[in-house]
Design an enzyme around this catalytic site. Structure first.
Site, PDB file in Angstrom:
ATOM      1  CG  ASP A  76      -1.931   1.102   1.222  1.00  0.00           C
ATOM      2  OD1 ASP A  76      -1.588   2.219   0.764  1.00  0.00           O
ATOM      3  OD2 ASP A  76      -3.061   0.858   1.643  1.00  0.00           O
TER       4      ASP A  76
ATOM      5  CG  ASN B 243      -0.848   2.639 -12.561  1.00  0.00           C
ATOM      6  OD1 ASN B 243      -1.116   3.402 -13.482  1.00  0.00           O
ATOM      7  ND2 ASN B 243      -1.711   1.738 -12.095  1.00  0.00           N
TER       8      ASN B 243
ATOM      9  CE1 TYR C 138      -6.275  11.646 -10.213  1.00  0.00           C
ATOM     10  CE2 TYR C 138      -6.676  13.188 -12.012  1.00  0.00           C
ATOM     11  CZ  TYR C 138      -6.199  11.969 -11.571  1.00  0.00           C
ATOM     12  OH  TYR C 138      -5.634  11.087 -12.458  1.00  0.00           O
TER      13      TYR C 138
ATOM     14  CE  LYS D 125      -2.654  11.646 -11.040  1.00  0.00           C
ATOM     15  NZ  LYS D 125      -1.855  10.415 -10.960  1.00  0.00           N
TER      16      LYS D 125
ATOM     17  CB  VAL E 275      -7.061   6.166 -19.476  1.00  0.00           C
ATOM     18  CG1 VAL E 275      -6.706   4.812 -20.050  1.00  0.00           C
ATOM     19  CG2 VAL E 275      -5.936   7.178 -19.730  1.00  0.00           C
TER      20      VAL E 275
ATOM     21  CB  THR F 149      -9.066   2.845 -15.955  1.00  0.00           C
ATOM     22  OG1 THR F 149      -9.227   4.138 -15.344  1.00  0.00           O
ATOM     23  CG2 THR F 149      -7.932   2.879 -16.943  1.00  0.00           C
TER      24      THR F 149
HETATM   25  N1  LIG Z   1      -8.216   6.858 -15.950  1.00  0.00           N
HETATM   26  C1  LIG Z   1      -7.861   8.079 -16.330  1.00  0.00           C
HETATM   27  O1  LIG Z   1      -8.604   8.791 -17.028  1.00  0.00           O
HETATM   28  C2  LIG Z   1      -6.519   8.623 -15.942  1.00  0.00           C
HETATM   29  C3  LIG Z   1      -6.038   9.738 -16.617  1.00  0.00           C
HETATM   30  C4  LIG Z   1      -4.805  10.263 -16.276  1.00  0.00           C
HETATM   31  C5  LIG Z   1      -4.060   9.655 -15.292  1.00  0.00           C
HETATM   32  N2  LIG Z   1      -4.557   8.559 -14.634  1.00  0.00           N
HETATM   33  C6  LIG Z   1      -3.729   7.976 -13.597  1.00  0.00           C
HETATM   34  O2  LIG Z   1      -3.461   6.636 -13.960  1.00  0.00           O
HETATM   35  C7  LIG Z   1      -3.153   5.885 -12.792  1.00  0.00           C
HETATM   36  C8  LIG Z   1      -3.930   4.601 -12.819  1.00  0.00           C
HETATM   37  O3  LIG Z   1      -5.309   4.922 -12.663  1.00  0.00           O
HETATM   38  P1  LIG Z   1      -6.473   4.104 -13.377  1.00  0.00           P
HETATM   39  O4  LIG Z   1      -7.108   5.004 -14.331  1.00  0.00           O
HETATM   40  O5  LIG Z   1      -5.961   2.781 -13.850  1.00  0.00           O
HETATM   41  O6  LIG Z   1      -7.473   3.961 -12.161  1.00  0.00           O
HETATM   42  P2  LIG Z   1      -7.979   2.683 -11.389  1.00  0.00           P
HETATM   43  O7  LIG Z   1      -8.489   1.690 -12.346  1.00  0.00           O
HETATM   44  O8  LIG Z   1      -8.872   3.204 -10.314  1.00  0.00           O
HETATM   45  O9  LIG Z   1      -6.635   2.100 -10.776  1.00  0.00           O
HETATM   46  C9  LIG Z   1      -5.967   2.748  -9.737  1.00  0.00           C
HETATM   47  C10 LIG Z   1      -4.957   1.778  -9.190  1.00  0.00           C
HETATM   48  O10 LIG Z   1      -4.267   2.416  -8.103  1.00  0.00           O
HETATM   49  C11 LIG Z   1      -4.211   1.465  -7.057  1.00  0.00           C
HETATM   50  N3  LIG Z   1      -4.121   2.133  -5.766  1.00  0.00           N
HETATM   51  C12 LIG Z   1      -4.919   3.107  -5.285  1.00  0.00           C
HETATM   52  N4  LIG Z   1      -4.537   3.449  -4.040  1.00  0.00           N
HETATM   53  C13 LIG Z   1      -3.466   2.673  -3.746  1.00  0.00           C
HETATM   54  C14 LIG Z   1      -2.615   2.546  -2.630  1.00  0.00           C
HETATM   55  N5  LIG Z   1      -2.802   3.301  -1.532  1.00  0.00           N
HETATM   56  N6  LIG Z   1      -1.597   1.653  -2.661  1.00  0.00           N
HETATM   57  C15 LIG Z   1      -1.403   0.887  -3.759  1.00  0.00           C
HETATM   58  N7  LIG Z   1      -2.172   0.949  -4.854  1.00  0.00           N
HETATM   59  C16 LIG Z   1      -3.198   1.825  -4.849  1.00  0.00           C
HETATM   60  C17 LIG Z   1      -5.519   0.690  -7.160  1.00  0.00           C
HETATM   61  O11 LIG Z   1      -5.401  -0.492  -6.463  1.00  0.00           O
HETATM   62  P3  LIG Z   1      -6.677  -1.288  -5.885  1.00  0.00           P
HETATM   63  O12 LIG Z   1      -7.023  -2.220  -6.998  1.00  0.00           O
HETATM   64  O13 LIG Z   1      -6.149  -1.953  -4.671  1.00  0.00           O
HETATM   65  O14 LIG Z   1      -7.747  -0.285  -5.597  1.00  0.00           O
HETATM   66  C18 LIG Z   1      -5.610   0.508  -8.664  1.00  0.00           C
HETATM   67  O15 LIG Z   1      -4.836  -0.586  -9.092  1.00  0.00           O
HETATM   68  C19 LIG Z   1      -3.489   6.808 -11.603  1.00  0.00           C
HETATM   69  O16 LIG Z   1      -2.310   7.400 -11.113  1.00  0.00           O
HETATM   70  C20 LIG Z   1      -4.378   7.864 -12.241  1.00  0.00           C
HETATM   71  O17 LIG Z   1      -4.346   9.079 -11.517  1.00  0.00           O
HETATM   72  C21 LIG Z   1      -5.757   8.019 -14.959  1.00  0.00           C
END
Ligand SMILES: NC(=O)c1ccc[n+]([C@@H]2O[C@H](COP(=O)([O-])OP(=O)(O)OC[C@H]3O[C@@H](n4cnc5c(N)ncnc54)[C@H](OP(=O)(O)O)[C@@H]3O)[C@@H](O)[C@H]2O)c1
Length: 212
Positions: A27, A50, A116, A120, A149, A151
């Site tokens: 974590d 990530n 958020y 960043k 993205v 997700t």
């Molecule tokens: N989706 C978008 O539009 C977007 C755009 C720009 C940037 N991002 C960035 O991309 C990255 C991945 O996000 P995502 O879109 O894939 O979102 P997501 O599907 O919600 O995944 C977030 C990931 O972060 C993990 N996480 C959260 N808190 C954590 C902690 N305290 N310790 C360890 N792991 C933790 C989660 O693990 P759990 O499975 O345990 O919850 C999950 O695997 C993030 O940094 C996000 O800010 C996303």
């Protein structure tokens, strides 16, 4: 990068169902867990920061922004610092390697995502400091900026989203080419270009760039 060579640092190892991927409980908000992971995984050559959390704020005047920011900073900013500091010596001992910090296009503008976006922007600043400070150890630091993205994080948001696989592929290409920043979609490229103009994106974001 082959998946068989990869460790997934995750809060719930039982949820990892990728053949060949080694799940390690972790974590990013827990300093002891991060240190333990770095001790255990002494052969890491690429760290991908990530982990990230976020939610839409009604506006910058929403009282929830302060509590949201405190919560998000712990993962999105302090988490990156914690993991980078723990793994930099590991990367160094293994000949350099690389750190990829997953940032966002909201580094540069923040409609609907006030708390958020602040995390960043802060993480971008840390990334820029880190890059300089580990360069002499041969560690490449790559910042990934990307818009929405497809997700779990954006589930329910009615916006145009990139394919996560394409974003990952662009990032790995940039890494291989020795780059230090990757802008993984056209909108993010346009945002970055606008920064040096008289009308940078953060002054008046086009409607198409706002979350709805
Ligand atoms: N989706 C978008 O539009 C977007 C755009 C720009 C940037 N991002 C960035 O991309 C990255 C991945 O996000 P995502 O879109 O894939 O979102 P997501 O599907 O919600 O995944 C977030 C990931 O972060 C993990 N996480 C959260 N808190 C954590 C902690 N305290 N310790 C360890 N792991 C933790 C989660 O693990 P759990 O499975 O345990 O919850 C999950 O695997 C993030 O940094 C996000 O800010 C996303």
């Amino acid at each position: 990068m082959r998946i068989e060579d990869s460790v997934a640092f995750v809060r719930n190892p039982d949820a990892v169902d990728l053949p060949g991927m080694i799940p390690v409980k972790f974590d990013v908000t827990d300093p002891a867990a991060v240190s333990a992971a770095a001790r255990r995984c002494s052969d890491v050559t690429l760290l991908i920061n990530n982990a990230g959390i976020g939610r839409v704020d009604a506006s910058a005047l929403d009282p929830a922004v302060i509590d949201n920011a405190r919560e998000f900073f712990e993962t999105n900013f302090y988490g990156i610092i914690r993991a980078s500091q723990a793994f930099a010596p590991v990367l160094s001992r293994n000949g350099g390697g690389a750190i990829v910090n997953v940032l966002s296009d909201v580094t540069w503008f923040a409609p609907m995502l006030t708390a958020y976006a602040a995390t960043k922007s802060a993480a971008w600043s840390f990334t820029n400091a880190l890059r300089i400070d580990v360069r002499d150890r041969g560690i490449q630091v790559l910042a990934l900026h990307v818009g929405f993205v497809d997700t779990a994080l954006t589930r329910g948001l009615d916006v145009q989203k990139s394919d996560p696989q394409q974003v990952a592929a662009r990032t790995l290409d940039a890494l291989e080419q020795g780059q230090e920043e990757v802008r993984a979609d056209e909108q993010t490229e346009a945002l970055k270009r606008s920064l040096s103009t008289e009308q940078p994106c953060y002054l008046n974001p086009p409607v198409g760039m706002r979350a709805s």
